[in-house]
Design an enzyme around this catalytic site. Structure first.
Site, PDB file in Angstrom:
ATOM      1  N   SER A  78      -8.419 -19.713 -10.725  1.00  0.00           N
ATOM      2  CA  SER A  78      -9.505 -20.553 -11.258  1.00  0.00           C
ATOM      3  C   SER A  78     -10.040 -21.458 -10.154  1.00  0.00           C
ATOM      4  O   SER A  78      -9.297 -21.811  -9.219  1.00  0.00           O
ATOM      5  CB  SER A  78      -8.982 -21.425 -12.396  1.00  0.00           C
ATOM      6  OG  SER A  78      -9.958 -22.397 -12.749  1.00  0.00           O
ATOM      7  N   TYR A 130      -2.390 -26.779 -15.973  1.00  0.00           N
ATOM      8  CA  TYR A 130      -3.178 -25.547 -15.820  1.00  0.00           C
ATOM      9  C   TYR A 130      -3.532 -25.330 -14.346  1.00  0.00           C
ATOM     10  O   TYR A 130      -3.390 -24.233 -13.821  1.00  0.00           O
ATOM     11  CB  TYR A 130      -4.451 -25.640 -16.670  1.00  0.00           C
ATOM     12  CG  TYR A 130      -5.370 -24.445 -16.528  1.00  0.00           C
ATOM     13  CD1 TYR A 130      -5.069 -23.239 -17.142  1.00  0.00           C
ATOM     14  CD2 TYR A 130      -6.534 -24.520 -15.763  1.00  0.00           C
ATOM     15  CE1 TYR A 130      -5.901 -22.134 -17.007  1.00  0.00           C
ATOM     16  CE2 TYR A 130      -7.375 -23.425 -15.624  1.00  0.00           C
ATOM     17  CZ  TYR A 130      -7.057 -22.239 -16.247  1.00  0.00           C
ATOM     18  OH  TYR A 130      -7.871 -21.148 -16.101  1.00  0.00           O
TER      19      TYR A 130
END
Ligand SMILES: NC(=O)c1ccc[n+]([C@@H]2O[C@H](COP(=O)([O-])OP(=O)(O)OC[C@H]3O[C@@H](n4cnc5c(N)ncnc54)[C@H](OP(=O)(O)O)[C@@H]3O)[C@@H](O)[C@H]2O)c1
Length: 254
Positions: free
Chosen positions: A147, A160
Site C-alpha cells: 500500500s 495496517y
C-alpha cells in the site's frame, strides 16, 4: 497473441475488489486463473462465470488464510483442481492480494486488533509463498499487494501500515532469494481504490473529496487501475524487474 496464454495464476482474495479485478485481467490475457475466496463463495463463482462468459478459463477455490491449516487446505484444493485440468500441480503466477484494512491509531490498538491485521496481511502471504515455492515454475512471478501507506507517515492506520511495511520487506528479501530460479517478486502499492475496504469513506462527501484530492489526477483509483499493473508484472514484459515496490496511487502525496 495474449500475453499470458498457457500460464496458470493463483489470485488470493479474488472474490471482490482489487483481487477480482486482477483475476479478470489475467484471464483476459489468457491465463487459467484460480479465483481464491475466504467467505464470499457466491461472489467468487460470479467472477469465474464472468471469465468464462468472456472466453477465459478459471475456477473458484475457498480457504481461510489466517491459519497454516487453512493454507494447507488452499493447496490441497489447488493441487487437486490443477491436476484435474492440466495433469500437474505447478503454476506460474502467485498474486498475494487477500488482506484487510484497519483504521486505528497506536492508542486504539489492542492485541486482538494487531493479531487480526497481521495474520491476514503478513502471516498469510508469508506462508502462502512458502508453500508455493515447490509448486511455482522457474521463471514464475510473485506479486504482493502492499500500500502507499508505507511511503508516507500513516499514524491513523498504524498497524495496517506496519503490516504493509512487512510486505515490502518480504518482497525485497524474496526477490534476492528467488532470483536464481528466475522468479520475479514485486509489490504493488495502491492508493485509495474504490472497493469495500473504502466504502464508508467513499459514501461520505468529505471522504470522497479527501480520497480524490490525494491523487494528482483528482480522482480515486478503480480496481482496473491496479489490475493493469498486475498484468504487466505477471507478463514476460516485466522480466528485468524484481524486488521493486511499485506505486500505483495516481501520484498521491507527490
Ligand atoms: N482498497 C484500497 O484502497 C487498497 C489500497 C492499498 C492496498 N490495498 C490492498 O489490496 C488488497 C485488496 O484490497 P481490497 O480493497 O480489494 O479488499 P476487499 O475488497 O475488502 O477484498 C478483500 C479480499 O480478501 C479476502 N480475505 C480477507 N480476509 C481473508 C481471510 N482471512 N482469508 C481469506 N481471504 C480473505 C476477501 O475474501 P472473502 O470476501 O471471500 O472472505 C476478499 O476477497 C489488500 O491486501 C489491501 O490491503 C487496498
Amino acid at each position: 497473441m495474449k500475453k499470458l496464454t498457457g500460464k496458470i495464476a493463483l489470485v488470493t482474495g479474488a472474490s471482490r475488489g482489487i483481487g477480482r479485478g486482477i483475476a479478470l485481467r489475467l484471464a483476459q490475457e489468457g491465463a487459467l486463473v484460480a479465483v481464491h475466496y475466504g467467505k464470499s463463495q457466491k461472489e467468487a463463482e460470479d467472477v469465474v462465470h464472468q471469465i468464462e462468459q468472456s472466453g477465459g478459463t478459471a475456477f473458484a477455490i475457498g480457504a481461510e488464510l489466517t491459519t497454516l491449516n487453512g493454507i494447507h487446505d488452499l493447496y490441497t484444493r489447488l493441487d487437486e483442481a490443477l491436476r484435474t485440468r492440466t495433469g500437474d500441480h505447478r503454476f506460474d503466477i502467485l498474486v498475494n492480494n487477500a488482506g484487510i484494512g484497519q483504521i486505528l491509531t497506536i492508542e486504539e490498538t489492542t492485541e486482538a486488533s494487531f493479531d487480526e491485521v497481521m495474520n491476514i496481511n503478513v502471516k498469510a502471504p508469508l506462508f502462502v509463498i512458502q508453500q508455493a515455492l515447490p509448486r511455482l515454475i522457474d521463471g514464475g512471478r510473485v506479486i504482493n499487494l502492499s500500500s502507499f501507506v508505507t511511503r508516507v507517515a500513516s499514524p491513523t492506520v498504524f498497524t495496517y501500515s506496519l503490516s504493509k511495511g512487512a510486505v515490502d520487506t518480504l518482497t525485497l528479501a524474496l526477490a534476492r532469494h528467488l532470483g536464481s530460479r528466475n522468479i520475479t517478486v514485486n509489490a504493488i502499492q495502491p492508493g485509495i481504490i474504490n472497493t469495500e475496504m473504502n466504502s464508508r469513506t467513499l459514501q461520505d462527501p468529505h471522504g470522497r473529496k479527501y480520497a480524490a484530492g490525494l491523487s494528482t489526477f483528482n480522482r480515486w483509483g478503480e480496481p482496473e487501475d491496479v489490475a493493469d499493473v498486475a498484468a504487466f508484472l505477471a507478463s514476460s514484459d516485466s522480466r528485468w524487474i524484481t524486488g521493486q515496490l511499485i506505486d500505483v496511487s495516481g501520484g498521491s502525496h507527490l
